[in-house]
Structure formats: structure tokens, C-alpha cells
Design a protein around this motif. Sequence first.
Motif, PDB file in Angstrom:
ATOM      1  N   ALA A 102      -2.582  -0.645 -10.545  1.00  0.00           N
ATOM      2  CA  ALA A 102      -2.896   0.162 -11.681  1.00  0.00           C
ATOM      3  C   ALA A 102      -2.935   1.780 -11.055  1.00  0.00           C
ATOM      4  O   ALA A 102      -3.167   2.759 -12.007  1.00  0.00           O
ATOM      5  N   HIS A 103      -2.660   2.026  -9.888  1.00  0.00           N
ATOM      6  CA  HIS A 103      -2.482   3.238  -9.437  1.00  0.00           C
ATOM      7  C   HIS A 103      -1.118   3.734  -9.208  1.00  0.00           C
ATOM      8  O   HIS A 103      -0.283   2.851  -9.218  1.00  0.00           O
ATOM      9  N   HIS A 104      -0.899   5.015  -9.019  1.00  0.00           N
ATOM     10  CA  HIS A 104       0.228   5.618  -8.283  1.00  0.00           C
ATOM     11  C   HIS A 104       0.629   4.577  -6.969  1.00  0.00           C
ATOM     12  O   HIS A 104      -0.193   4.343  -6.439  1.00  0.00           O
ATOM     13  N   TYR A 105       2.016   4.481  -6.574  1.00  0.00           N
ATOM     14  CA  TYR A 105       2.307   3.517  -5.677  1.00  0.00           C
ATOM     15  C   TYR A 105       1.838   4.256  -4.173  1.00  0.00           C
ATOM     16  O   TYR A 105       1.638   3.449  -3.338  1.00  0.00           O
ATOM     17  N   LEU A 106       1.673   5.457  -4.270  1.00  0.00           N
ATOM     18  CA  LEU A 106       1.229   6.198  -3.099  1.00  0.00           C
ATOM     19  C   LEU A 106      -0.251   6.083  -2.616  1.00  0.00           C
ATOM     20  O   LEU A 106      -0.849   6.510  -1.649  1.00  0.00           O
ATOM     21  N   TRP A 107      -0.772   5.638  -3.838  1.00  0.00           N
ATOM     22  CA  TRP A 107      -2.412   5.784  -3.566  1.00  0.00           C
ATOM     23  C   TRP A 107      -2.975   4.831  -2.346  1.00  0.00           C
ATOM     24  O   TRP A 107      -3.754   5.249  -1.619  1.00  0.00           O
ATOM     25  N   ARG A 108      -2.367   3.532  -2.478  1.00  0.00           N
ATOM     26  CA  ARG A 108      -2.723   2.700  -1.610  1.00  0.00           C
ATOM     27  C   ARG A 108      -2.242   3.371   0.182  1.00  0.00           C
ATOM     28  O   ARG A 108      -3.039   2.868   0.992  1.00  0.00           O
ATOM     29  N   ILE A 109      -1.283   3.951   0.028  1.00  0.00           N
ATOM     30  CA  ILE A 109      -0.789   4.260   1.103  1.00  0.00           C
ATOM     31  C   ILE A 109      -1.694   5.636   1.750  1.00  0.00           C
ATOM     32  O   ILE A 109      -1.955   5.823   2.926  1.00  0.00           O
ATOM     33  N   ARG A 110      -1.880   6.526   0.862  1.00  0.00           N
ATOM     34  CA  ARG A 110      -2.855   7.688   1.058  1.00  0.00           C
ATOM     35  C   ARG A 110      -4.317   7.094   1.864  1.00  0.00           C
ATOM     36  O   ARG A 110      -4.692   7.592   2.570  1.00  0.00           O
ATOM     37  N   LYS A 111      -4.761   5.974   1.132  1.00  0.00           N
ATOM     38  CA  LYS A 111      -6.040   5.642   1.734  1.00  0.00           C
ATOM     39  C   LYS A 111      -5.935   5.169   3.312  1.00  0.00           C
ATOM     40  O   LYS A 111      -6.894   4.812   3.727  1.00  0.00           O
ATOM     41  N   ALA A 112      -4.784   4.661   3.310  1.00  0.00           N
ATOM     42  CA  ALA A 112      -4.408   3.924   4.741  1.00  0.00           C
ATOM     43  C   ALA A 112      -4.013   4.839   5.909  1.00  0.00           C
ATOM     44  O   ALA A 112      -3.922   4.361   7.071  1.00  0.00           O
ATOM     45  N   LEU A 113      -3.958   6.183   5.830  1.00  0.00           N
ATOM     46  CA  LEU A 113      -3.444   7.198   6.672  1.00  0.00           C
ATOM     47  C   LEU A 113      -4.248   7.528   7.867  1.00  0.00           C
ATOM     48  O   LEU A 113      -5.656   7.155   7.595  1.00  0.00           O
ATOM     49  N   PRO A 114      -3.770   7.424   8.935  1.00  0.00           N
ATOM     50  CA  PRO A 114      -4.548   7.393  10.078  1.00  0.00           C
ATOM     51  C   PRO A 114      -5.359   8.638  10.251  1.00  0.00           C
ATOM     52  O   PRO A 114      -4.713  10.054  10.019  1.00  0.00           O
ATOM     53  N   PRO A 115      -6.729   8.618  10.387  1.00  0.00           N
ATOM     54  CA  PRO A 115      -7.705   9.861  10.688  1.00  0.00           C
ATOM     55  C   PRO A 115      -7.104  10.559  11.891  1.00  0.00           C
ATOM     56  O   PRO A 115      -6.231  10.213  12.752  1.00  0.00           O
ATOM     57  N   ALA A 116      -7.431  11.824  11.963  1.00  0.00           N
ATOM     58  CA  ALA A 116      -7.365  12.901  13.202  1.00  0.00           C
ATOM     59  C   ALA A 116      -7.552  11.877  14.248  1.00  0.00           C
ATOM     60  O   ALA A 116      -8.674  11.162  14.661  1.00  0.00           O
ATOM     61  N   GLY A 117      -6.532  12.165  15.550  1.00  0.00           N
ATOM     62  CA  GLY A 117      -6.694  11.369  16.588  1.00  0.00           C
ATOM     63  C   GLY A 117      -6.402   9.856  16.856  1.00  0.00           C
ATOM     64  O   GLY A 117      -6.343   9.669  17.938  1.00  0.00           O
ATOM     65  N   ARG A 118      -5.718   9.335  15.664  1.00  0.00           N
ATOM     66  CA  ARG A 118      -5.564   8.106  15.628  1.00  0.00           C
ATOM     67  C   ARG A 118      -3.902   7.831  15.539  1.00  0.00           C
ATOM     68  O   ARG A 118      -3.117   8.843  15.175  1.00  0.00           O
ATOM     69  N   ILE A 119      -3.701   6.787  16.143  1.00  0.00           N
ATOM     70  CA  ILE A 119      -2.056   6.019  15.911  1.00  0.00           C
ATOM     71  C   ILE A 119      -1.982   5.127  14.724  1.00  0.00           C
ATOM     72  O   ILE A 119      -2.705   4.084  14.849  1.00  0.00           O
ATOM     73  N   GLY A 120      -1.431   5.526  13.559  1.00  0.00           N
ATOM     74  CA  GLY A 120      -1.302   4.814  12.516  1.00  0.00           C
ATOM     75  C   GLY A 120      -0.277   3.931  12.664  1.00  0.00           C
ATOM     76  O   GLY A 120       1.045   4.310  13.024  1.00  0.00           O
ATOM     77  N   VAL A 121      -0.219   2.569  12.434  1.00  0.00           N
ATOM     78  CA  VAL A 121       0.763   1.600  12.550  1.00  0.00           C
ATOM     79  C   VAL A 121       1.083   1.044  11.136  1.00  0.00           C
ATOM     80  O   VAL A 121       0.008   0.212  10.629  1.00  0.00           O
ATOM     81  N   PHE A 122       2.127   1.305  10.273  1.00  0.00           N
ATOM     82  CA  PHE A 122       2.335   0.520   8.980  1.00  0.00           C
ATOM     83  C   PHE A 122       3.213  -0.567   9.050  1.00  0.00           C
ATOM     84  O   PHE A 122       4.193  -0.207   9.429  1.00  0.00           O
ATOM     85  N   ASP A 123       2.728  -1.711   8.721  1.00  0.00           N
ATOM     86  CA  ASP A 123       3.568  -2.989   8.957  1.00  0.00           C
ATOM     87  C   ASP A 123       4.149  -3.039   7.382  1.00  0.00           C
ATOM     88  O   ASP A 123       3.315  -3.554   6.421  1.00  0.00           O
TER      89      ASP A 123
END
Length: 347
Positions: A110-131
Motif C-alpha cells: 500500500a506504500h511506495h516501494y522504498l517505504w519498507r527500505i527506509r524503515k530498515a536503514l541502519p541507524p548511526a554506527g551500525r552496519i546494515g545488511v540487506f538480503d
Amino acid sequence: MKTWDIDPRIALRASADFDLAAFDRSSTPGWSHDKDDADKLLARRGRLLSELQERLYAAGRAGENRAVLCVVQGLDTAGKGGVARHVMGYVDPQGVALRSFGVPTEEELAHHYLWRIRKALPPAGRIGVFDRSHYEDVLVVRVDELVPPEVWQPRFEEINEFEAELTESGITVLKFAMMVSYEEQGLRLMERLDRPDKHWKYSPGDLKTRSKWFAYQEAYQDVLRRTNTDYAPWYVLPADRKWYPRLAITEILTRTLAELELAWPKADFDVAEQRRELARTMSAAALQQSIDATRDSMADALTDSLEVAELAASISGANLPSRDHEAEVAAQIDRVIKAKQQLRDAR
Ligand code: AMP
Ligand code: MG
């Protein structure tokens, strides 16, 4: 210690005229040694990676906004999950933010396709891994015709803008495309069917995806051509040998972190003064015990720090005057021991 012939960031970077069809998926670009040598370097890099990740985390806690995002893409069996687990194995679980992106939920759709991506971004100091990631919105979505071309085509540009925005906000974006060959994928899927402990990884839908192999190659080719920016580069990894992508991703991540020149945050208090005050609350015997433990508590940490600084310098090509690590570490430890001895004698 055997090492890279060339920086894997150069060896694996997709060029403007990159040709996926001609890409050898069992090759090991930049690495002319075998798996055993790879394992040795990997163990050593793992230690550095762990220290660098902790520095990133500490910087985040101290108010810096830097983070790193590893986007991992690839077809079924390419080894995305293995890489994610492997990289995470080196670092403090607190310091990594892993997210897998599957078929979008009703709410996500129901949202823009980047919506769920933005919510999952790594906070400061973190290494984010997207599978998997927002790239599925120009891959599976395109191949399965989930939306018409007028909808997915403009997404390349939109993704470039999105990633530019991430970079500006302090997130270093690294993108890894794991490319397995058609034959190897067949073998890996067959193994999943052979082994009851792998059935959970298999889905009958995997065969449907496999039947669209060429459409996927074409879609990946476009992704690599159109979203390969200097600020968010694509690295294309031959994935037929499982150890190679692990080695390469670990190296690229380690080098990227080393180049962030992450220093441990400076104490915002006077260390010597705090030591004096703490010593006042301790017995002479306890202080002696602490003096005896000084070497153990300092030596590894100081050595690792020097090694990180050296790696960072060697990568950036800086000419570091050769230093005597052992002497430098010993001198620092001596200083602390002397300070503590004075405090003990004052008790
Ligand atoms: P797996 O990675 O094996 O758990 O599978 C996840 C599945 O979700 C894959 O088949 C992907 O193609 C699918 N998927 C991921 N993102 C999307 C998306 N945006 N739209 C549709 N399917 C997706
Ligand atoms: Mg799957």
C-alpha cells in the motif's frame, strides 16, 4: 600472508560496459591463491573488521552519523544468506542490522516501494545488511510483470537519487551482486532436494524463477548498467565458489571501514583524574592486582589499533614511516603502569 593481487574494489567493480553474459562465475578476480590462503586472510581480516565495527559503533554512540549499508542481491542459491551470516559472525550482533526482503506484505504494497527500505536503514554506527532490497522492485517485479514498464523503468533514476540521499545522510552504500551460473544453481537446488535438512530452503517456486533465467540476467544487466554510481557502486561477485564472495565482501567491507578513518571517540573526561579518584577508593593490594593486569588489558587492544591504522594507511597508499609496534605498545603500557604505581604508593 598471501593477499590480493589488486584491490577487489577495482577487480569487481562493474564497468560502464559490463557484460554479464561473458562473466565467468567460477573465477576469483583479484585473487590468485587458493581457498586455504583465503581462509587465512579471512581470519585476519575478521579481527580487523570486528575492531572497525566497534569503532563505528562507538562513533555512533558519540553522536556521529556514519553507518554502512551492504546491499546483497542474487538469485536463489547464490549464497546471500551465507554471506550475511558470515559477515555478521565477525562482529558484535549489536552492531549489525540485518534485514531480508521477501514478497511485500499488504501493508508494504500500500506504500511506495522504498517505504519498507527506509524503515530498515541502519541507524548511526551500525552496519546494515540487506538480503534482497529495493532492487527486487526492478528485478522480480519486472520479470514477473507485477507492474508495467512505465512504472518500473523510472525506478532506476529514482533509486540513484535515493542512494545519493543515503550517502549524504552519512550512510556508505556498498552493493554486491552475487552471480551464480545456471549449472551451479541446478546443483545447489538439487542438493536442497537431496538433504532433508535443506528442504526448508527450497520452494517449488524456485523452479519457476529458474525457468526465467535469461529474463533475470537481462534485468540484472540493466541494474548493473543503470544504478552503478560512484557513490553507491556495484561489485559483481562470481559466486560458484562459495568461499570467494565471503573473502571479497569481507575485504571490501574492511577496506571501506578502514577508509572511514574511524578513531576511537576521545574521552570527554580527564582519564588521569578519573584514575586518581578511582584509586582512592581501592586498596593498595587491589591496585597491585590492577598493575599486574595492565599488560593483559592493554596489549591486544593497542596492537589491533596499530594494525587498523596501518591497514587504513596501506589502502589509501599513504607512506607510513615504518614503526616498531612492539616498542610503541610497550611504552604506552609502561606509562600507565608508572601512573598506577604512584597511586598505589600513595595509599
Ligand atoms: P527468499 O529470499 O528465498 O526468502 O525469497 C524471497 C522472495 O521474495 C523472492 O522470491 C523474491 O523474488 C520475493 N520478493 C522480494 N522483494 C519483492 C518485491 N518487491 N516484489 C515481489 N517479490 C519480491
Ligand atoms: Mg529462496
